[in-house]
Motif scaffolding. Sequence first.
Motif, short mmCIF file in Angstrom:
data_model
loop_
_atom_site.label_atom_id
_atom_site.label_comp_id
_atom_site.label_asym_id
_atom_site.label_seq_id
_atom_site.Cartn_x
_atom_site.Cartn_y
_atom_site.Cartn_z
N GLY A 1 0.80 -1.22 0.00
CA GLY A 1 0.00 0.00 0.00
C GLY A 1 0.83 1.27 0.00
O GLY A 1 0.30 2.36 -0.19
N GLN A 2 2.15 1.14 0.21
CA GLN A 2 2.97 2.35 0.14
C GLN A 2 3.10 2.85 -1.30
O GLN A 2 3.48 3.99 -1.53
CB GLN A 2 4.34 2.12 0.77
CG GLN A 2 5.25 1.16 0.05
CD GLN A 2 6.67 1.27 0.57
OE1 GLN A 2 7.08 2.31 1.06
NE2 GLN A 2 7.43 0.19 0.48
N THR A 3 2.79 1.99 -2.25
CA THR A 3 2.82 2.46 -3.64
C THR A 3 1.49 2.24 -4.35
O THR A 3 1.14 2.98 -5.26
CB THR A 3 4.00 1.81 -4.42
OG1 THR A 3 4.04 2.35 -5.73
CG2 THR A 3 3.86 0.30 -4.51
N LEU A 4 0.70 1.22 -3.92
CA LEU A 4 -0.63 0.98 -4.49
C LEU A 4 -1.67 1.60 -3.55
O LEU A 4 -2.04 1.00 -2.55
CB LEU A 4 -0.88 -0.52 -4.67
CG LEU A 4 -0.08 -1.24 -5.75
CD1 LEU A 4 -0.49 -2.70 -5.82
CD2 LEU A 4 -0.26 -0.59 -7.10
N ARG A 5 -2.13 2.79 -3.92
CA ARG A 5 -3.02 3.54 -3.03
C ARG A 5 -4.25 2.77 -2.56
O ARG A 5 -4.63 2.88 -1.39
CB ARG A 5 -3.44 4.82 -3.76
CG ARG A 5 -3.78 5.95 -2.84
CD ARG A 5 -4.30 7.11 -3.67
NE ARG A 5 -4.57 8.23 -2.80
CZ ARG A 5 -3.71 9.22 -2.61
NH1 ARG A 5 -2.55 9.21 -3.22
NH2 ARG A 5 -4.01 10.19 -1.79
N PRO A 6 -4.90 1.95 -3.43
CA PRO A 6 -6.09 1.22 -2.95
C PRO A 6 -5.80 0.30 -1.77
O PRO A 6 -6.71 -0.06 -1.03
CB PRO A 6 -6.52 0.41 -4.18
CG PRO A 6 -5.95 1.12 -5.35
CD PRO A 6 -4.68 1.74 -4.87
N PHE A 7 -4.54 -0.10 -1.58
CA PHE A 7 -4.19 -0.98 -0.47
C PHE A 7 -3.69 -0.22 0.75
O PHE A 7 -3.30 -0.82 1.74
CB PHE A 7 -3.12 -1.99 -0.91
CG PHE A 7 -3.64 -3.08 -1.79
CD1 PHE A 7 -4.18 -4.24 -1.24
CD2 PHE A 7 -3.62 -2.95 -3.17
CE1 PHE A 7 -4.68 -5.25 -2.05
CE2 PHE A 7 -4.11 -3.96 -3.99
CZ PHE A 7 -4.65 -5.10 -3.44
N ALA A 8 -3.66 1.12 0.64
CA ALA A 8 -3.02 1.90 1.71
C ALA A 8 -3.67 1.63 3.07
O ALA A 8 -2.98 1.53 4.08
CB ALA A 8 -3.09 3.39 1.38
N TRP A 9 -4.99 1.45 3.09
CA TRP A 9 -5.68 1.22 4.37
C TRP A 9 -5.31 -0.13 4.96
O TRP A 9 -5.38 -0.34 6.16
CB TRP A 9 -7.18 1.30 4.16
CG TRP A 9 -7.72 0.21 3.29
CD1 TRP A 9 -7.74 0.21 1.92
CD2 TRP A 9 -8.26 -1.05 3.70
NE1 TRP A 9 -8.25 -0.97 1.45
CE2 TRP A 9 -8.60 -1.77 2.52
CE3 TRP A 9 -8.51 -1.64 4.93
CZ2 TRP A 9 -9.15 -3.04 2.54
CZ3 TRP A 9 -9.07 -2.91 4.95
CH2 TRP A 9 -9.38 -3.61 3.77
N LEU A 10 -4.91 -1.07 4.08
CA LEU A 10 -4.67 -2.45 4.51
C LEU A 10 -3.20 -2.68 4.89
O LEU A 10 -2.88 -3.57 5.66
CB LEU A 10 -5.05 -3.37 3.34
CG LEU A 10 -5.19 -4.86 3.61
CD1 LEU A 10 -6.20 -5.12 4.71
CD2 LEU A 10 -5.64 -5.56 2.32
N SER A 11 -2.32 -1.85 4.35
CA SER A 11 -0.88 -2.09 4.52
C SER A 11 -0.40 -1.51 5.85
O SER A 11 0.22 -0.45 5.90
CB SER A 11 -0.10 -1.49 3.36
OG SER A 11 -0.35 -2.25 2.21
N VAL A 12 -0.66 -2.26 6.92
CA VAL A 12 -0.39 -1.75 8.27
C VAL A 12 1.11 -1.64 8.55
O VAL A 12 1.51 -1.05 9.56
CB VAL A 12 -1.07 -2.64 9.33
CG1 VAL A 12 -2.57 -2.44 9.30
CG2 VAL A 12 -0.72 -4.11 9.13
N LEU A 13 1.95 -2.24 7.69
CA LEU A 13 3.40 -2.13 7.89
C LEU A 13 4.06 -1.35 6.75
O LEU A 13 5.28 -1.44 6.56
CB LEU A 13 4.03 -3.53 8.00
CG LEU A 13 3.63 -4.36 9.22
CD1 LEU A 13 4.27 -5.75 9.15
CD2 LEU A 13 4.04 -3.67 10.51
#
Lengths: 151, 386
Positions: free
Chosen positions: B211-223
């Motif tokens: 999610g640090q590069t794929l914005r749709p995953f930003a909420w999910l990428s807790v690390l």
Amino acid sequence: MTTSRSTAWTRRLLVAAGVLAAAYGVVGVLTDRSVWLPNYARYMVTVLFGHDLLVLPLAIAVGAVLTRWLPRWAKPVVQGALVVTVTLTVVALPLVLGYGRRPDNPSALPRDYPRGFAICLAAIWLVTAAVLVVRGLRRRSVPDPTPRESA
Amino acid sequence: MVRVPEPLTRLYPKNLSRQFTSRLRSPQLTSRIGRILGIAVAVCFVTGYLSHAIQHPPGWFYWPSRPVDLYRVTQGLHVATGLAIVPLLAVKLWSVYPKLFRWPPFRDAVQAVERLSLLLLVAAALFQVTTGILNIALWYSPMSFFFTTAHYWTAWILIGSLAIHLGVKLPIIRRALAAPHRPVQTEGLSRRGVFTAVGAAIGLITVATIGQTLRPFAWLSVLGPRDPRIGPQGLPVNQSAVAAGVTAAATDPAYRLELTGPTGTRQLSLADLAALPQHTAQLPITCVEGWSATATWTGVRIKDLVAAVGGSSDASVRVESLEANSLYRVSTVAPPHADDPLTLLALRVRGEPLDLDHGYPCRLIAPNRPGVLQTKWVHRIEVIEP
């Protein structure tokens, strides 16, 4: 005959190309002043021996102890979960420790990493628990078809 | 004569490698894991070399300005693949660990050289993975050397010693991969179980960071080491104005941009720049550390500035920052980017004047380029004709 000859040539080619590339890298490390050789060498030795003589044997020993008294149907699942846990920890640890945080830049390491790490661990072990429950129930309803040799 | 008691004799060098009892270890497992690991290392090497070549272009190298998101994909892949290597490398090294204690260590000179090359291979692999992780976590103090060059040279050592290793082991690998699948008699994980665990680990690590590069995953990428939604004006920053030491110079009302080209030199105030034709472009800021975030930038086209001082469409542009001491104080915009209508000297982002941390009064933003070359706090632009 031709296969073995082409294999022999593939092997020679790989080794020759490998020697050239590795030598290029070694010369680069030795001559590039910005690498700062003594510190580089010290780090290299630390990760190599730290992994081979400390981290890996410790992981094997801890894994063996933790799964030693588990029943046969549960052991592989817990072993798999431990592999996931350990490798995730390698990635998460520098973030959880948070030494990269800077007061002047709140966008660097902006998240609550201990919480994120805890969420990941919870996800791993909840899935593991679910798999164990399913396995345990299945085992109760259908007896193990493979006869176990007496130990 | 003293008799050594039995438990201790197990630690004799010649007995040590027999203490590892897992039947899961086999050339089949090692070769199958190794095949995936080899592909991952190759992906990292190619994407890493690409990033290096964009920043330090060799004479033969050409890098286009389109597609806009290409570097974002290659560098995102570099970091994601590097993180995926962690479980692969862990299992690979575990699978051959007893061989480390083989006794005698070598039979002849050839074998001694081969084992030394293995030392190099393992050390280089561990070096690349750990320094990469430390670097994206911005934790530089354990690396008391310059990460960028050390990571670059060690990549050559890694890819070279991997090729040597493949050359040496090729017959064993071929035999192992061609062998019919036979289940392993083991109390614990099966071979398929190992792959499931490694796959799960890669999946989790990827979801937790991508999610640090794929914005749709930003909420999910807790690390995720970065969040593309967090930062001044909703955009992450790598170096702040305070860290760069430019606050005073950048906010000085006497600020002038010096623009130099074939027909002479012009001094432009911020108001002069704002009076020039303004253009808007949607472009990502893409860091070498693998994060990226898209924003809407508004400013003056670099090609318009080039034309204003008599430059041609084949010109390169040298952009200088107000920063005094930084490796990235100056960047050269190659002709494909300098002539691209999307390349801007941006004055605004998301409709507001740039935040000081985003490069106020003006910054360079060009398509398909690493963030370290998107110079902030620009104070001098020089047009260089070929």
